[in-house]
Write a protein that holds these residues in place. Structure first.
Motif, PDB file in Angstrom:
ATOM      1  N   VAL A 160     -21.640  13.170 -12.342  1.00 48.59           N
ATOM      2  CA  VAL A 160     -21.009  12.060 -13.060  1.00 48.59           C
ATOM      3  C   VAL A 160     -19.537  12.375 -13.293  1.00 48.59           C
ATOM      4  CG1 VAL A 160     -21.053  10.620 -15.130  1.00 48.59           C
ATOM      5  CG2 VAL A 160     -23.194  11.505 -14.190  1.00 48.59           C
ATOM      6  N   LEU A 161     -18.690  11.449 -12.876  1.00 45.56           N
ATOM      7  CA  LEU A 161     -17.248  11.560 -13.066  1.00 45.56           C
ATOM      8  C   LEU A 161     -16.810  10.403 -13.951  1.00 45.56           C
ATOM      9  CD1 LEU A 161     -14.452  12.717 -12.359  1.00 45.56           C
ATOM     10  CD2 LEU A 161     -14.499  11.304 -10.305  1.00 45.56           C
ATOM     11  N   SER A 162     -16.276  10.720 -15.124  1.00 40.39           N
ATOM     12  CA  SER A 162     -15.796   9.698 -16.051  1.00 40.39           C
ATOM     13  C   SER A 162     -14.279   9.669 -16.023  1.00 40.39           C
ATOM     14  CB  SER A 162     -16.258  10.005 -17.476  1.00 40.39           C
ATOM     15  OG  SER A 162     -17.651   9.930 -17.555  1.00 40.39           O
ATOM     16  N   LEU A 163     -13.734   8.487 -15.806  1.00 42.80           N
ATOM     17  CA  LEU A 163     -12.282   8.303 -15.781  1.00 42.80           C
ATOM     18  C   LEU A 163     -11.894   7.277 -16.835  1.00 42.80           C
ATOM     19  CD1 LEU A 163     -11.817   7.919 -11.925  1.00 42.80           C
ATOM     20  CD2 LEU A 163     -11.515   9.983 -13.282  1.00 42.80           C
ATOM     21  N   THR A 164     -10.777   7.509 -17.485  1.00 47.17           N
ATOM     22  CA  THR A 164     -10.274   6.515 -18.433  1.00 47.17           C
ATOM     23  C   THR A 164      -9.472   5.467 -17.674  1.00 47.17           C
ATOM     24  OG1 THR A 164      -8.198   7.705 -18.820  1.00 47.17           O
ATOM     25  CG2 THR A 164     -10.088   8.268 -20.251  1.00 47.17           C
ATOM     26  N   ASN A 165      -9.272   4.334 -18.313  1.00 48.95           N
ATOM     27  CA  ASN A 165      -8.419   3.302 -17.720  1.00 48.95           C
ATOM     28  C   ASN A 165      -7.041   3.871 -17.398  1.00 48.95           C
ATOM     29  OD1 ASN A 165     -10.416   1.392 -17.922  1.00 48.95           O
ATOM     30  ND2 ASN A 165      -9.544   0.367 -19.697  1.00 48.95           N
ATOM     31  N   LYS A 166      -6.532   4.708 -18.288  1.00 51.75           N
ATOM     32  CA  LYS A 166      -5.207   5.294 -18.103  1.00 51.75           C
ATOM     33  C   LYS A 166      -5.166   6.177 -16.853  1.00 51.75           C
ATOM     34  CE  LYS A 166      -1.704   8.077 -20.417  1.00 51.75           C
ATOM     35  NZ  LYS A 166      -1.351   8.858 -21.600  1.00 51.75           N
ATOM     36  N   GLN A 167      -6.198   6.980 -16.631  1.00 53.68           N
ATOM     37  CA  GLN A 167      -6.233   7.832 -15.438  1.00 53.68           C
ATOM     38  C   GLN A 167      -6.238   7.006 -14.163  1.00 53.68           C
ATOM     39  OE1 GLN A 167      -9.745  10.075 -16.756  1.00 53.68           O
ATOM     40  NE2 GLN A 167      -8.604  11.930 -16.254  1.00 53.68           N
ATOM     41  N   VAL A 168      -6.996   5.923 -14.159  1.00 51.14           N
ATOM     42  CA  VAL A 168      -7.058   5.069 -12.980  1.00 51.14           C
ATOM     43  C   VAL A 168      -5.699   4.411 -12.735  1.00 51.14           C
ATOM     44  CG1 VAL A 168      -8.101   2.984 -11.997  1.00 51.14           C
ATOM     45  CG2 VAL A 168      -9.528   4.656 -13.183  1.00 51.14           C
ATOM     46  N   GLN A 169      -5.075   3.912 -13.793  1.00 52.90           N
ATOM     47  CA  GLN A 169      -3.764   3.275 -13.640  1.00 52.90           C
ATOM     48  C   GLN A 169      -2.719   4.284 -13.158  1.00 52.90           C
ATOM     49  OE1 GLN A 169      -3.285  -0.213 -14.076  1.00 52.90           O
ATOM     50  NE2 GLN A 169      -1.502   0.399 -12.890  1.00 52.90           N
TER      51      GLN A 169
END
Length: 158
Positions: free
Chosen positions: A101-110
């Motif tokens: 499982v890899l969790s990314l925040t909206n900020k990381q994606v942006q």
């Protein structure tokens, strides 16, 4: 709470990056938390293990099926304490079903998207030329490496 079939802006960005890099993925897959079976929909019982699915499934943002990697894009709702506890339990159950499982925040994606556009501004022209060629292998490998390094992907994502 958002509907299972709705896509956030950040999920759309992430899908765009994976598509540009030709990484195969599935969106909004339903996973049985008992056996790891996945499909677009699972009825009242899992067809693989016959477990009742109510409370025993997870709808994931992205599934990289070839490596059993689940990618979750975490919006602001995930910052709430109660939701955080549920997320941790869900991730444990996905892990015990055989998924990384890899969790990314909206900020990381942006930030990933902004960096991609900044460091390779001609990607749109290179993506699909009249001869049908796509991104050069060196460009693709650079971004796959960047994603793996900075966002914690397992070593083999394709």
């Amino acid at each position: 709470m958002r509907k299972a079939d709705s896509i956030t802006h950040e999920e759309d960005i992430y899908a765009r990056v994976l598509s540009i890099l030709h990484v195969p993925f599935l969106r909004q897959e339903v996973i049985c938390l008992s056996c790891g079976y996945h499909a677009k929909t699972i009825e009242t019982e899992c067809p693989k293990c016959d477990t009742v699915t109510i409370g025993n499934t997870a709808i994931v943002d992205f599934l990289l099926d070839q490596t059993n990697t689940v990618v979750e894009i975490k919006g602001d709702v995930h910052n709430k304490k109660k939701r955080g506890v549920k997320d941790i339990e869900r991730e444990k159950r996905l892990s015990s079903s055989g998924y990384h499982v890899l969790s990314l925040t909206n900020k990381q994606v942006q930030e990933l998207w902004d960096n991609f556009k900044k460091e390779h501004p001609t990607w749109e022209r290179n993506l699909s030329t009249s001869s049908g060629q796509s991104l050069t292998n060196s460009t693709k490998n650079f971004w796959l490496s960047r994603i793996k390094t900075h966002l914690g992907f397992p070593k083999r994502i394709i």
